[in-house]
Design an enzyme around this catalytic site. Structure first.
Site, PDB file in Angstrom:
ATOM      1  N   ASP A  76       0.849  -1.192   0.000  1.00  0.00           N
ATOM      2  CA  ASP A  76       0.000   0.000   0.000  1.00  0.00           C
ATOM      3  C   ASP A  76       0.886   1.245   0.000  1.00  0.00           C
ATOM      4  O   ASP A  76       2.114   1.151  -0.141  1.00  0.00           O
ATOM      5  CB  ASP A  76      -0.976  -0.005   1.184  1.00  0.00           C
ATOM      6  CG  ASP A  76      -0.272   0.005   2.536  1.00  0.00           C
ATOM      7  OD1 ASP A  76       0.934   0.341   2.609  1.00  0.00           O
ATOM      8  OD2 ASP A  76      -0.935  -0.310   3.545  1.00  0.00           O
ATOM      9  N   GLN A  77       0.284   2.408   0.172  1.00  0.00           N
ATOM     10  CA  GLN A  77       1.034   3.660   0.116  1.00  0.00           C
ATOM     11  C   GLN A  77       2.016   3.825   1.271  1.00  0.00           C
ATOM     12  O   GLN A  77       2.884   4.700   1.236  1.00  0.00           O
ATOM     13  CB  GLN A  77       0.079   4.873   0.050  1.00  0.00           C
ATOM     14  CG  GLN A  77      -0.728   5.119   1.309  1.00  0.00           C
ATOM     15  CD  GLN A  77      -2.079   4.429   1.294  1.00  0.00           C
ATOM     16  OE1 GLN A  77      -2.222   3.337   0.756  1.00  0.00           O
ATOM     17  NE2 GLN A  77      -3.077   5.086   1.898  1.00  0.00           N
TER      18      GLN A  77
END
Length: 201
Positions: A76-77
């Protein structure tokens, strides 16, 4: 399987013990301490509960293991594996386990039936990052007329740090997607698996 995680602290490190319902771990010694890179042994005892030595493998007999590696697109980020990806890891482990006992998801689908996930609960204990190698350990903990119950653990290698623990329920469905009894030939394979798992503990 859902854990009750109790934390204790000392100057050197935090300690934790994972308590599991004894009905889920028939044959497991009443008290086994969890020991890992983030945990140390604890002298706590509690009636009606058992703890599993996840690092040492005590109480982990009967689990099927699959080794995997984190891929960049699963992040994810924040640079860690996205929570939703762990469901796929668990599914992969379940499919490998079922194949090891002679059940193939594609073969089931060709009959018109389905083994469909009806429940999944995940507990996140630590993250995985790009390139991390890990083990998915899964077993069938029980079955009913139309359902299979699974327990999963994900461990980061090489230190076997506990990353995720999960429970899942899968239902046998007919062509109309209604729950039906698990076919006798399949039930026989599952019963044999459960018997062998119980004897190995």
């Amino acid at each position: 399987m859902l854990f009750s995680l109790s934390n204790a602290s000392s100057a050197a490190q935090s300690a934790a013990i994972i308590r599991l319902s004894s009905s889920n771990f028939a044959g497991v010694p009443r008290r086994v301490a969890l020991i890992g890179t983030r945990f140390r042994a604890s002298g706590v005892r509690s009636s009606g509960e058992v703890a599993v030595d996840l690092k040492g493998g005590n109480g982990m007999k009967g689990f099927h293991s699959v080794e995997l590696k984190v891929r960049d697109y699963e992040l994810d980020q924040y640079g860690v594996v996205n929570n939703a990806v762990y469901a796929s890891y668990c599914q992969h482990g379940r499919h490998e386990l079922l194949e090891s006992i002679g059940l193939n998801a594609d073969a089931v689908a060709r009959t018109g039936d389905a083994l469909a996930l009806s429940e999944l609960s995940l507990k996140f204990l630590a993250p995985l990052r790009s390139g991390d190698r890990f083990l998915v350990k899964v077993r069938i903990s029980d079955s009913s007329a139309a359902r299979l119950f699974f327990e999963h653990f994900i461990f980061k290698l090489p230190n076997l740090e506990v990353i995720v623990e999960a429970k899942a329920t899968a239902a046998w469905l007919d062509k109309n997607y209604r729950p039906v009894r698990i076919p006798l030939d399949v039930k026989s394979k599952i019963s044999q698996y459960l018997l062998q798992a119980k004897e190995s503990n």
